[in-house]
Design a protein around this motif. Structure first.
Motif, PDB file in Angstrom:
ATOM      1  N   ILE A   1       6.721  -2.098  14.412  1.00 46.54           N
ATOM      2  CA  ILE A   1       6.237  -2.220  13.024  1.00 46.54           C
ATOM      3  C   ILE A   1       6.746  -1.118  12.115  1.00 46.54           C
ATOM      4  O   ILE A   1       6.371  -1.058  10.951  1.00 46.54           O
ATOM      5  CB  ILE A   1       4.684  -2.237  12.958  1.00 46.54           C
ATOM      6  CG1 ILE A   1       4.078  -0.952  13.519  1.00 46.54           C
ATOM      7  CG2 ILE A   1       4.122  -3.452  13.684  1.00 46.54           C
ATOM      8  CD1 ILE A   1       2.578  -0.803  13.236  1.00 46.54           C
ATOM      9  N   SER A   2       7.605  -0.249  12.619  1.00 45.42           N
ATOM     10  CA  SER A   2       7.984   0.922  11.827  1.00 45.42           C
ATOM     11  C   SER A   2       9.360   1.453  12.194  1.00 45.42           C
ATOM     12  O   SER A   2       9.793   1.353  13.346  1.00 45.42           O
ATOM     13  CB  SER A   2       6.937   2.021  12.069  1.00 45.42           C
ATOM     14  OG  SER A   2       7.231   3.157  11.313  1.00 45.42           O
ATOM     15  N   GLY A   3      10.048   2.016  11.205  1.00 41.17           N
ATOM     16  CA  GLY A   3      11.296   2.732  11.454  1.00 41.17           C
ATOM     17  C   GLY A   3      11.069   4.236  11.499  1.00 41.17           C
ATOM     18  O   GLY A   3      11.988   5.009  11.697  1.00 41.17           O
ATOM     19  N   THR A   4       9.812   4.648  11.331  1.00 40.18           N
ATOM     20  CA  THR A   4       9.491   6.076  11.304  1.00 40.18           C
ATOM     21  C   THR A   4       9.712   6.732  12.660  1.00 40.18           C
ATOM     22  O   THR A   4       9.291   6.204  13.685  1.00 40.18           O
ATOM     23  CB  THR A   4       8.013   6.273  10.884  1.00 40.18           C
ATOM     24  OG1 THR A   4       7.860   5.879   9.520  1.00 40.18           O
ATOM     25  CG2 THR A   4       7.572   7.717  11.050  1.00 40.18           C
TER      26      THR A   4
ATOM     27  N   LEU B   1       7.073   5.981  15.916  1.00 38.39           N
ATOM     28  CA  LEU B   1       5.635   5.722  15.780  1.00 38.39           C
ATOM     29  C   LEU B   1       5.299   4.426  16.519  1.00 38.39           C
ATOM     30  O   LEU B   1       4.417   4.386  17.380  1.00 38.39           O
ATOM     31  CB  LEU B   1       5.274   5.588  14.297  1.00 38.39           C
ATOM     32  CG  LEU B   1       3.856   5.149  13.972  1.00 38.39           C
ATOM     33  CD1 LEU B   1       2.850   6.198  14.404  1.00 38.39           C
ATOM     34  CD2 LEU B   1       3.700   4.872  12.485  1.00 38.39           C
ATOM     35  N   ASP B   2       5.984   3.354  16.185  1.00 35.55           N
ATOM     36  CA  ASP B   2       5.817   2.051  16.836  1.00 35.55           C
ATOM     37  C   ASP B   2       7.014   1.204  16.422  1.00 35.55           C
ATOM     38  O   ASP B   2       7.077   0.731  15.284  1.00 35.55           O
ATOM     39  CB  ASP B   2       4.509   1.396  16.392  1.00 35.55           C
ATOM     40  CG  ASP B   2       4.291   0.021  17.024  1.00 35.55           C
ATOM     41  OD1 ASP B   2       5.262  -0.597  17.491  1.00 35.55           O
ATOM     42  OD2 ASP B   2       3.134  -0.429  17.045  1.00 35.55           O
TER      43      ASP B   2
ATOM     44  N   TYR C   1       0.853  -1.199   0.000  1.00 37.58           N
ATOM     45  CA  TYR C   1       0.000   0.000   0.000  1.00 37.58           C
ATOM     46  C   TYR C   1       0.883   1.241   0.000  1.00 37.58           C
ATOM     47  O   TYR C   1       1.945   1.257   0.620  1.00 37.58           O
ATOM     48  CB  TYR C   1      -0.895   0.020   1.249  1.00 37.58           C
ATOM     49  CG  TYR C   1      -1.869   1.165   1.284  1.00 37.58           C
ATOM     50  CD1 TYR C   1      -3.033   1.140   0.532  1.00 37.58           C
ATOM     51  CD2 TYR C   1      -1.617   2.293   2.074  1.00 37.58           C
ATOM     52  CE1 TYR C   1      -3.921   2.215   0.555  1.00 37.58           C
ATOM     53  CE2 TYR C   1      -2.510   3.360   2.108  1.00 37.58           C
ATOM     54  CZ  TYR C   1      -3.657   3.314   1.349  1.00 37.58           C
ATOM     55  OH  TYR C   1      -4.534   4.364   1.377  1.00 37.58           O
TER      56      TYR C   1
ATOM     57  N   VAL D   1       3.025   0.825   3.196  1.00 35.38           N
ATOM     58  CA  VAL D   1       2.909  -0.405   3.980  1.00 35.38           C
ATOM     59  C   VAL D   1       3.610  -1.516   3.215  1.00 35.38           C
ATOM     60  O   VAL D   1       3.390  -1.693   2.009  1.00 35.38           O
ATOM     61  CB  VAL D   1       1.431  -0.779   4.228  1.00 35.38           C
ATOM     62  CG1 VAL D   1       1.333  -2.067   5.038  1.00 35.38           C
ATOM     63  CG2 VAL D   1       0.691   0.358   4.922  1.00 35.38           C
ATOM     64  N   PHE D   2       4.468  -2.237   3.922  1.00 36.07           N
ATOM     65  CA  PHE D   2       5.216  -3.338   3.329  1.00 36.07           C
ATOM     66  C   PHE D   2       4.877  -4.637   4.057  1.00 36.07           C
ATOM     67  O   PHE D   2       4.506  -4.623   5.232  1.00 36.07           O
ATOM     68  CB  PHE D   2       6.725  -3.093   3.462  1.00 36.07           C
ATOM     69  CG  PHE D   2       7.197  -1.821   2.834  1.00 36.07           C
ATOM     70  CD1 PHE D   2       7.524  -1.768   1.486  1.00 36.07           C
ATOM     71  CD2 PHE D   2       7.327  -0.660   3.593  1.00 36.07           C
ATOM     72  CE1 PHE D   2       7.969  -0.589   0.904  1.00 36.07           C
ATOM     73  CE2 PHE D   2       7.764   0.527   3.016  1.00 36.07           C
ATOM     74  CZ  PHE D   2       8.085   0.561   1.671  1.00 36.07           C
ATOM     75  N   ASP D   3       5.058  -5.730   3.337  1.00 38.20           N
ATOM     76  CA  ASP D   3       4.933  -7.050   3.954  1.00 38.20           C
ATOM     77  C   ASP D   3       6.214  -7.831   3.692  1.00 38.20           C
ATOM     78  O   ASP D   3       6.726  -7.847   2.574  1.00 38.20           O
ATOM     79  CB  ASP D   3       3.751  -7.813   3.345  1.00 38.20           C
ATOM     80  CG  ASP D   3       3.684  -9.241   3.877  1.00 38.20           C
ATOM     81  OD1 ASP D   3       3.065  -9.437   4.938  1.00 38.20           O
ATOM     82  OD2 ASP D   3       4.277 -10.145   3.250  1.00 38.20           O
TER      83      ASP D   3
ATOM     84  N   TYR E   1       1.773   7.347   3.569  1.00 41.57           N
ATOM     85  CA  TYR E   1       2.242   6.131   4.224  1.00 41.57           C
ATOM     86  C   TYR E   1       2.484   5.035   3.207  1.00 41.57           C
ATOM     87  O   TYR E   1       1.727   4.889   2.243  1.00 41.57           O
ATOM     88  CB  TYR E   1       1.208   5.622   5.255  1.00 41.57           C
ATOM     89  CG  TYR E   1       1.217   6.394   6.543  1.00 41.57           C
ATOM     90  CD1 TYR E   1       2.198   6.162   7.500  1.00 41.57           C
ATOM     91  CD2 TYR E   1       0.255   7.359   6.798  1.00 41.57           C
ATOM     92  CE1 TYR E   1       2.214   6.885   8.687  1.00 41.57           C
ATOM     93  CE2 TYR E   1       0.274   8.089   7.979  1.00 41.57           C
ATOM     94  CZ  TYR E   1       1.253   7.846   8.914  1.00 41.57           C
ATOM     95  OH  TYR E   1       1.270   8.558  10.073  1.00 41.57           O
TER      96      TYR E   1
ATOM     97  N   ILE F   1       4.307  -7.041   9.034  1.00 38.89           N
ATOM     98  CA  ILE F   1       3.962  -5.733   8.476  1.00 38.89           C
ATOM     99  C   ILE F   1       5.035  -4.712   8.814  1.00 38.89           C
ATOM    100  O   ILE F   1       5.690  -4.788   9.865  1.00 38.89           O
ATOM    101  CB  ILE F   1       2.594  -5.249   9.008  1.00 38.89           C
ATOM    102  CG1 ILE F   1       2.104  -4.013   8.243  1.00 38.89           C
ATOM    103  CG2 ILE F   1       2.662  -4.986  10.510  1.00 38.89           C
ATOM    104  CD1 ILE F   1       0.704  -3.562   8.633  1.00 38.89           C
ATOM    105  N   ARG F   2       5.201  -3.771   7.910  1.00 39.04           N
ATOM    106  CA  ARG F   2       6.034  -2.606   8.192  1.00 39.04           C
ATOM    107  C   ARG F   2       5.331  -1.401   7.597  1.00 39.04           C
ATOM    108  O   ARG F   2       4.891  -1.433   6.447  1.00 39.04           O
ATOM    109  CB  ARG F   2       7.413  -2.803   7.573  1.00 39.04           C
ATOM    110  CG  ARG F   2       8.335  -1.650   7.836  1.00 39.04           C
ATOM    111  CD  ARG F   2       9.775  -2.002   7.555  1.00 39.04           C
ATOM    112  NE  ARG F   2      10.594  -0.828   7.727  1.00 39.04           N
ATOM    113  CZ  ARG F   2      11.910  -0.845   7.909  1.00 39.04           C
ATOM    114  NH1 ARG F   2      12.551  -1.997   7.942  1.00 39.04           N
ATOM    115  NH2 ARG F   2      12.587   0.263   8.066  1.00 39.04           N
ATOM    116  N   ILE F   3       5.195  -0.353   8.405  1.00 35.88           N
ATOM    117  CA  ILE F   3       4.530   0.852   7.923  1.00 35.88           C
ATOM    118  C   ILE F   3       5.469   2.039   8.126  1.00 35.88           C
ATOM    119  O   ILE F   3       6.071   2.180   9.194  1.00 35.88           O
ATOM    120  CB  ILE F   3       3.170   1.078   8.623  1.00 35.88           C
ATOM    121  CG1 ILE F   3       2.527   2.382   8.147  1.00 35.88           C
ATOM    122  CG2 ILE F   3       3.274   1.039  10.131  1.00 35.88           C
ATOM    123  CD1 ILE F   3       1.076   2.530   8.561  1.00 35.88           C
TER     124      ILE F   3
END
Lengths: 164, 164
Positions: free
Chosen positions: B98-101, B94-95, B5, B12-14, B10, B19-21
């Protein structure tokens, strides 16, 4: 609203170009405090950030699991930890702009754990036992940047003298 | 890692069911403080939560925009606000699961704003001017549950007396 992804833990939806992400079962965060008032912090490797972070224990709830039950389970799994009382610190959102998910926060009192039984397969490497002022210094210096951990600490401070 | 996505804000990866967002440009959060030491908090309607939340101003950075520049722009757009000094409070994730943001946090000093020029199309309904103890009470009572806002407040407290 169209589901564009679902891995059993997270669902991602799209509504006319606007993303929405929801945790399927929600999660729980534990602020573990020892009998002498120290906060227990994990050093945990996070592949997404490619770094070892300083974080409080947390995890997803299992289907049908009560938040406190999940919080106690995570503490046990991650650091073989137990607390003699779990106090609710309420909830916090993941990101109110893109999600309706809220996570549950608990303070575990008189926490005991086993530094030899860390959940290494989850990236947990070491435990730190920190005073309140040390946590503040870590936040100030950017050594603690995990949002869940900072929120848990802020909630604990806001509740101290009121609910515990 | 497969992109599942992307709406421009944003991605979104799988990767094998994980998941990674990631936020495409990252974001900035402003902790606006007035000359008399009050925190400016928005009342903003969040459709995902179907409720009016109490939050500090924040938003996505634009492509190529510096974090402080984005923070100043968001403050201006959302509440017609300006601060005479923007101090970096560092970043927060962010989290991390699930994220490197990471998002950027700033404290805006001696902030002035125009309560008649709120960005209503973003759901902003009203401004509150709160003392530190009032913010703590809102966190304790579950009236402030927005993670970005709680993190910004905790960072401001951790930095007070040190960088401002």
């Amino acid at each position: 609203m169209k589901e564009v992804y679902n891995n059993g833990y997270y669902q991602v939806f799209d509504e006319k170009g606007i993303i929405r992400i929801e945790s399927v079962n929600g999660g729980a965060v534990v602020v573990p405090v020892t009998a002498d008032g120290k906060y227990i912090v994990l050093k945990i490797y996070r592949p997404n950030l490619q770094k070892t972070m300083m974080e409080f224990p947390r995890g997803f709830l299992e289907p049908g699991e009560e938040p406190e039950e999940g919080a106690r389970r995570e503490l046990l799994e991650e650091i073989a930890g137990t607390g003699d009382e779990f106090l609710s610190l309420g909830t916090a959102t993941l990101d109110s702009g893109i999600s309706g998910t809220v996570n549950h926060f608990f303070l575990s009192r008189n926490t005991e754990c086993d530094t030899e039984k860390l959940q290494e397969e989850e990236g947990i490497k070491e435990l730190l036992f920190l005073e309140e002022e040390e946590i503040k210094a870590c936040i100030r210096k950017g050594e603690i940047i995990d949002s869940f951990t900072i929120v848990g600490f802020a909630k604990a401070l806001a509740c101290r003298g009121k609910i515990y």
